[in-house]
Design an enzyme around this catalytic site. Structure first.
Site, PDB file in Angstrom:
ATOM      1  N   CYS A 135       0.807  -1.221   0.000  1.00 40.25           N
ATOM      2  CA  CYS A 135       0.000   0.000   0.000  1.00 40.25           C
ATOM      3  C   CYS A 135       0.841   1.273   0.000  1.00 40.25           C
ATOM      4  O   CYS A 135       0.306   2.359  -0.147  1.00 40.25           O
ATOM      5  CB  CYS A 135      -0.905   0.012   1.225  1.00 40.25           C
ATOM      6  SG  CYS A 135       0.086   0.042   2.728  1.00 40.25           S
ATOM      7  N   CYS A 162      -0.478  -5.454   6.976  1.00 43.32           N
ATOM      8  CA  CYS A 162      -0.179  -4.194   7.655  1.00 43.32           C
ATOM      9  C   CYS A 162       0.682  -4.439   8.901  1.00 43.32           C
ATOM     10  O   CYS A 162       1.470  -3.581   9.291  1.00 43.32           O
ATOM     11  CB  CYS A 162      -1.456  -3.492   8.074  1.00 43.32           C
ATOM     12  SG  CYS A 162      -2.665  -3.393   6.753  1.00 43.32           S
TER      13      CYS A 162
HETATM   14  S1  FES Z   1      -3.190  -0.492   4.274  1.00 46.34           S
HETATM   15 FE1  FES Z   1      -1.144   0.227   4.428  1.00 46.34          FE
HETATM   16  S2  FES Z   1      -0.418  -0.490   6.281  1.00 46.34           S
HETATM   17 FE2  FES Z   1      -2.446  -1.103   6.196  1.00 46.34          FE
END
Ligand code: FES
Length: 147
Positions: A33, A102
């Site tokens: 992400c 994450c």
């Molecule tokens: S979506 Fe990026 S760390 Fe959780």
């Protein structure tokens, strides 16, 4: 979708901030992400006397950062390097499966900060760090962007 515990740490994160004269510092980016976490540690008598974090990320990233600081504080280096993302997720009473990635940030940033301390402050070689602590050098996830 988040447990009470995740929400509680997200709303009220522990140990947020920087340690200006940190003994070790680790920054890790999440390749999935693009979120980013930096973790600072202060070592005294081979123990993590203080630990703080700065995280730009989702609720799960903030909560796992907060939780790992609680799990690691006061631990010896040997104990701290063994904290896994599953330990963090368990302590948070679970993370949704799509959010497990994450929690990599927190565990990896802690190991990167410890590695930084051992190599920069203690002047240990990569081999010594591996044989004494079983710790590999931090990966740089942006490596594959250049290919
Ligand atoms: S979506 Fe990026 S760390 Fe959780």
């Amino acid at each position: 979708m988040y447990s009470q515990k995740v929400m509680e740490h997200f709303r009220n994160p522990r140990n947020v901030g920087e340690i200006p004269d940190a003994d070790g510092e680790g920054t890790v980016g999440n390749p999935i992400c693009g979120d980013l976490m930096t973790l600072y540690i202060k070592i005294k008598d081979e123990k993590l006397e203080d630990i703080k974090f700065k995280t730009f990320g989702c609720a799960a990233a903030i909560s796992t950062s907060s939780m790992i600081t609680e799990l690691a504080k006061g631990k010896s280096i040997e104990e701290a390097v063994k904290i896994t993302r599953n330990d963090v997720a368990d302590a948070l009473e679970g993370l949704p499966p799509i959010k497990m990635h994450c929690s990599n940030l927190a565990a990896d940033a802690l190991r990167a900060a410890i590695y930084d301390y051992l190599s920069r402050k203690m002047k240990l070689s990569g081999e010594e760090i591996m044989s004494r602590y079983g710790l590999a050098p931090p990966k740089h996830d942006d490596d594959h962007e250049s290919h």
